[in-house]
Scaffold this motif. Sequence first.
Motif, PDB file in Angstrom:
ATOM      1  N   PRO A 177      39.657  20.658 114.686  1.00  0.00           N
ATOM      2  CA  PRO A 177      38.721  20.027 113.753  1.00  0.00           C
ATOM      3  C   PRO A 177      38.456  20.864 112.504  1.00  0.00           C
ATOM      4  O   PRO A 177      38.281  20.328 111.415  1.00  0.00           O
ATOM      5  N   SER A 178      38.448  22.192 112.662  1.00  0.00           N
ATOM      6  CA  SER A 178      38.181  23.042 111.505  1.00  0.00           C
ATOM      7  C   SER A 178      39.284  22.912 110.462  1.00  0.00           C
ATOM      8  O   SER A 178      39.014  22.873 109.254  1.00  0.00           O
ATOM      9  N   HIS A 179      40.547  22.835 110.887  1.00  0.00           N
ATOM     10  CA  HIS A 179      41.652  22.651 109.950  1.00  0.00           C
ATOM     11  C   HIS A 179      41.510  21.317 109.218  1.00  0.00           C
ATOM     12  O   HIS A 179      41.793  21.214 108.019  1.00  0.00           O
ATOM     13  N   GLN A 180      41.095  20.317 109.950  1.00  0.00           N
ATOM     14  CA  GLN A 180      40.901  19.006 109.337  1.00  0.00           C
ATOM     15  C   GLN A 180      39.769  19.057 108.314  1.00  0.00           C
ATOM     16  O   GLN A 180      39.879  18.492 107.219  1.00  0.00           O
ATOM     17  N   LYS A 181      38.676  19.756 108.656  1.00  0.00           N
ATOM     18  CA  LYS A 181      37.554  19.887 107.727  1.00  0.00           C
ATOM     19  C   LYS A 181      37.980  20.609 106.453  1.00  0.00           C
ATOM     20  O   LYS A 181      37.575  20.240 105.343  1.00  0.00           O
ATOM     21  N   ILE A 182      38.791  21.637 106.603  1.00  0.00           N
ATOM     22  CA  ILE A 182      39.234  22.398 105.440  1.00  0.00           C
ATOM     23  C   ILE A 182      40.040  21.519 104.496  1.00  0.00           C
ATOM     24  O   ILE A 182      39.805  21.490 103.281  1.00  0.00           O
ATOM     25  N   MET A 183      41.004  20.783 105.029  1.00  0.00           N
ATOM     26  CA  MET A 183      41.823  19.917 104.184  1.00  0.00           C
ATOM     27  C   MET A 183      40.984  18.815 103.535  1.00  0.00           C
ATOM     28  O   MET A 183      41.159  18.498 102.354  1.00  0.00           O
ATOM     29  N   LEU A 186      39.015  20.031 100.603  1.00  0.00           N
ATOM     30  CA  LEU A 186      39.829  20.235  99.403  1.00  0.00           C
ATOM     31  C   LEU A 186      40.213  18.917  98.738  1.00  0.00           C
ATOM     32  O   LEU A 186      40.759  18.921  97.628  1.00  0.00           O
ATOM     33  N   GLY A 187      39.954  17.812  99.416  1.00  0.00           N
ATOM     34  CA  GLY A 187      40.238  16.497  98.850  1.00  0.00           C
ATOM     35  C   GLY A 187      41.420  15.781  99.447  1.00  0.00           C
ATOM     36  O   GLY A 187      41.730  14.643  99.074  1.00  0.00           O
ATOM     37  N   ALA A 188      42.122  16.428 100.393  1.00  0.00           N
ATOM     38  CA  ALA A 188      43.288  15.811 101.029  1.00  0.00           C
ATOM     39  C   ALA A 188      42.860  14.956 102.214  1.00  0.00           C
ATOM     40  O   ALA A 188      41.727  15.051 102.704  1.00  0.00           O
ATOM     41  N   GLU A 189      43.778  14.159 102.705  1.00  0.00           N
ATOM     42  CA  GLU A 189      43.572  13.434 103.952  1.00  0.00           C
ATOM     43  C   GLU A 189      44.219  14.259 105.062  1.00  0.00           C
ATOM     44  O   GLU A 189      45.412  14.556 105.015  1.00  0.00           O
ATOM     45  N   ALA A 190      43.415  14.659 106.046  1.00  0.00           N
ATOM     46  CA  ALA A 190      43.924  15.476 107.157  1.00  0.00           C
ATOM     47  C   ALA A 190      44.505  14.572 108.229  1.00  0.00           C
ATOM     48  O   ALA A 190      43.915  13.561 108.598  1.00  0.00           O
ATOM     49  N   TYR A 191      45.671  14.950 108.725  1.00  0.00           N
ATOM     50  CA  TYR A 191      46.371  14.130 109.718  1.00  0.00           C
ATOM     51  C   TYR A 191      46.882  15.040 110.839  1.00  0.00           C
ATOM     52  O   TYR A 191      47.941  15.651 110.716  1.00  0.00           O
ATOM     53  N   PRO A 192      46.126  15.162 111.941  1.00  0.00           N
ATOM     54  CA  PRO A 192      46.582  16.014 113.047  1.00  0.00           C
ATOM     55  C   PRO A 192      47.830  15.439 113.703  1.00  0.00           C
ATOM     56  O   PRO A 192      47.916  14.230 113.949  1.00  0.00           O
ATOM     57  N   LEU A 193      48.791  16.309 113.956  1.00  0.00           N
ATOM     58  CA  LEU A 193      50.073  15.873 114.501  1.00  0.00           C
ATOM     59  C   LEU A 193      50.686  17.035 115.277  1.00  0.00           C
ATOM     60  O   LEU A 193      50.587  18.186 114.851  1.00  0.00           O
ATOM     61  N   SER A 194      51.309  16.742 116.412  1.00  0.00           N
ATOM     62  CA  SER A 194      51.933  17.798 117.203  1.00  0.00           C
ATOM     63  C   SER A 194      53.096  18.410 116.428  1.00  0.00           C
ATOM     64  O   SER A 194      53.744  17.742 115.617  1.00  0.00           O
ATOM     65  N   TRP A 195      53.378  19.685 116.731  1.00  0.00           N
ATOM     66  CA  TRP A 195      54.397  20.418 115.993  1.00  0.00           C
ATOM     67  C   TRP A 195      55.760  19.736 116.067  1.00  0.00           C
ATOM     68  O   TRP A 195      56.484  19.664 115.065  1.00  0.00           O
ATOM     69  N   GLY A 196      56.121  19.210 117.219  1.00  0.00           N
ATOM     70  CA  GLY A 196      57.432  18.600 117.397  1.00  0.00           C
ATOM     71  C   GLY A 196      57.659  17.354 116.553  1.00  0.00           C
ATOM     72  O   GLY A 196      58.805  16.911 116.387  1.00  0.00           O
TER      73      GLY A 196
END
Length: 345
Positions: A177-183, A186-196
């Motif tokens: 969630p913190s990575h999503q909050k950071i993005m 900054l004005g971006a749309e955060a999209y969590p996705l697995s590395w693969g």
Amino acid sequence: MKTLIKGLAIAATMTATSASAGGVIKFGHDNKTDPFENPAHACTAVFSNIVTADTNGSVSVEVFGSNQLGSAAEHVQQVRDGIIQATLTSTGALASYYPRIDVLNLPFAFNGNASTYEVFDGDFGKELAADIEAELGDVVVLGFPDTGGFFAVTNSKHAIADLKDFEGIRIRTMTLPSHQKIMQSLGAEAYPLSWGEVYSGLQTGVIDGQMNPVPIISFANFAEVQKHMTLTNHLFSPYTFMINRAFYEGLSDSERATIHTAAENCVAASRGLSRIIEASDRGLAGLMDKIEVTALSDEQRAAMAGAAQPAFEAHVAENMDARAGELLAKFKAEVSAANAASYLD
């Protein structure tokens, strides 16, 4: 269920040989197994060599890279259960077991690599290690190796130099969630996705961009599906190197001393290779021929920090416990001191 079955299968295989294994450290990680291409495997290779040589083989190391034994999060549980004895784990994988690790994601904190060494090798690193050990109970933390350096942001739409440039860009983040909050800050749309799924997501346009250290961007061949990269240096996210406590305590004093020496050299190897890769054709120099690179001015980076840091600190205050707040305050203080010292140097 699949995870449970995988864990039982691994346990059965390793238990069958445990009676004769003696001092064998089974070391799992999720990176490629080339010590000249990957900081994690460089770390494990150096650790393995020193442990085996300096104990005259009374303790040996078997490294299982490339997720041979499961995911990074599964490795953590396997170490806790004694199925394997050691792992390097990312902040994202460790967060489900130890949520306070998220305090390390304070954005735009460090002004250079030397400052990160001071903080993670110093009093804060020792306090963080002790806190992880106290919370998990069944591990010993041996250090904080380098994952590849500071994060950069890539995307397929346009160059990012100012806050307004983030608008309308969908950036892949870890499932933190913190990575999503950071993005989002900054004005971006955060999209969590697995590395693969990241490469295919970039290729198909499901996501417009992603953030990772430069060596990872290079090795993952993201320049094939991205046009622009900005050296934001907004995150530094080390591995946590942990070993099973019961195994560790079963070693002799001399063997434990060797384990610590080997771990220190492992951390040094990960940092050294990361810096070499960054400066070589396998890092930034090579990427500059394939992707447009933007470096931020101090003013541009300060503006981004001004947007992201308050959002991150609010996230910690609202979603984490008081102890996390104490760790974040200590982290900020030691980062500030390390940054100031690096300017004096």
